[in-house]
Scaffold this active site. Structure first.
Site, PDB file in Angstrom:
ATOM      1  N   ASP A  83       0.843  -1.200   0.000  1.00  0.00           N
ATOM      2  CA  ASP A  83       0.000   0.000   0.000  1.00  0.00           C
ATOM      3  C   ASP A  83       0.878   1.249   0.000  1.00  0.00           C
ATOM      4  O   ASP A  83       1.700   1.433   0.899  1.00  0.00           O
ATOM      5  CB  ASP A  83      -0.904   0.007   1.242  1.00  0.00           C
ATOM      6  N   TYR A 128       3.255  10.037   0.830  1.00  0.00           N
ATOM      7  CA  TYR A 128       4.215   9.393   1.746  1.00  0.00           C
ATOM      8  C   TYR A 128       5.659   9.756   1.359  1.00  0.00           C
ATOM      9  O   TYR A 128       6.597   9.465   2.103  1.00  0.00           O
ATOM     10  CB  TYR A 128       4.036   7.867   1.773  1.00  0.00           C
ATOM     11  N   LYS A 137      -2.388   6.366  -3.992  1.00  0.00           N
ATOM     12  CA  LYS A 137      -3.482   7.315  -3.696  1.00  0.00           C
ATOM     13  C   LYS A 137      -3.192   8.705  -4.274  1.00  0.00           C
ATOM     14  O   LYS A 137      -2.053   9.175  -4.226  1.00  0.00           O
ATOM     15  CB  LYS A 137      -3.684   7.429  -2.174  1.00  0.00           C
ATOM     16  N   HIS A 163      -7.295  10.009  -1.854  1.00  0.00           N
ATOM     17  CA  HIS A 163      -6.742   9.825  -0.508  1.00  0.00           C
ATOM     18  C   HIS A 163      -7.641  10.409   0.587  1.00  0.00           C
ATOM     19  O   HIS A 163      -7.856   9.785   1.628  1.00  0.00           O
ATOM     20  CB  HIS A 163      -5.344  10.452  -0.450  1.00  0.00           C
TER      21      HIS A 163
END
Ligand code: A2P
Length: 317
Positions: free
Chosen positions: A43, A48, A77, A110
């Protein structure tokens, strides 16, 4: 590998490796350890800020013959700053470039919160878009386009409540196939789970262990602990497992995908082995009656004084 199944028959391995908070420099090794130890689901997300490293690890795994692309399930996302129709596919293409992939298995919106392009975390009023500027259905149209282009196999959302899912479902060509939300015994999300089930939407549980490695600034001083909870610990002794394994097994038991994050080899291996634990009805009953209700990721970083969004926009009442 235990999996959950999309309506077209595609399968998603129920336990995946979470990469939120996995630092560049750590995530490369974590992804390789995960694939070596049998994970087939990773994931990711653009925000990130580690997708390049994840991409390098995936390439290494392919080149070394550890796994083939089609054996992996990769999620990413769309960040809040790319919600306008014309921004969705370019943002996805950037993620694909970073991950060094031709396609994603799953792409999610997201958060149901929009920022102006180039803004990572909006602070001032000018940095936000409102729902009037960029309706969620516009972003969803971009997701549908991405699917029709063959860049992603499945599309879905994250952090959407029932009202927002209904808004999208009402006017879409293809509905969301996934809703990824925070979920664990302190936040079982029963109402949302029932709604998603009734509408053919699969679910993924994020922060299944309580995300204790969040920045101190995003933690409240009196947060309860999932890993130290007495009922969780009691079930861990009963099943000769660790508290983390009980928490992961809780989602597996509910047919909900779960993405524990770890950058530690032993814990990565241990987390996948949670699939072997069978919590029985009385165990699940104990977890359902744990007596603590708590949301760790409350979204308040999006709802400051200058934001057009309120916490009541985000979650179930
Ligand atoms: P680490 O990466 O050092 O293993 P969440 O998935 O809810 O975001 O939680 C992630 C946090 O839980 C990280 O601090 C991670 O640390 C820790 N963690 C991951 N797996 C385990 C485990 N099996 N036991 C205890 N802590 C774990």
């Amino acid at each position: 590998m235990k999996s959950i199944t999309f309506s077209n028959g595609d399968k998603m391995p129920v336990v995946g490796l979470g990469t939120w908070k996995s630092k560049p420099g750590e995530v490369y090794q974590a992804v390789l350890w995960a694939i070596e130890s049998g994970y087939r689901h990773i994931d990711c997300a653009a925000i990130y800020e580690n997708e390049k490293e994840v991409g390098n690890a995936l390439q290494k795994a392919f080149n070394d013959g550890l796994v083939k692309r089609e054996e992996l399930f990769i999620t990413s996302k769309l960040w809040n700053s790319n919600h306008r129709l014309d921004d969705v596919v370019p943002a996805l293409k950037k993620t694909l470039k970073d991950l060094r992939l031709e396609y994603l298995d799953l792409y999610l919106i997201h958060w149901p919160v929009s920022f102006k392009q180039g803004v990572s975390f909006a602070q001032t009023r000018e940095e936000f878009f409102t729902y009037r500027d960029v309706p969620l259905v516009q972003t969803w149209e971009g997701m549908e386009e991405a699917k029709m282009m063959g860049l992603v196999k499945h599309i879905g959302v994250s952090n959407f409540n029932i009202a927002k899912l209904e808004e999208v479902i009402k006017s879409c060509q293809f509905g969301p196939e996934m809703n990824q939300v925070e979920m664990h015994p302190f936040l079982p999300q029963d109402k949302l789970v029932n709604f998603c089930k009734a509408n053919g939407i699969l679910m993924t549980a994020y922060s299944p262990l309580g995300s204790g490695d969040r920045a101190a600034s995003s933690k409240k001083s009196n947060e309860p602990s999932l890993l130290d909870n007495n009922i969780v610990k009691e079930l861990a002794s009963k099943h000769m497992a660790s508290p983390a394994q009980i928490l992961i097994s809780y989602s597996v038991q509910r047919n909900i995908a779960v993405i524990p994050k770890s950058v530690n080899r032993e814990r990565i291996i241990q987390n996948l082995a949670s699939i072997e634990i069978n919590l029985d009805e009385s165990d699940m009953e104990k977890l359902a009656n744990i007596g603590i209700a708590y949301r760790f990721i409350d979204g308040s970083f999006f709802t400051g004084a200058q934001s057009p969004y309120k916490l009541t926009d985000l979650w179930e009442k």
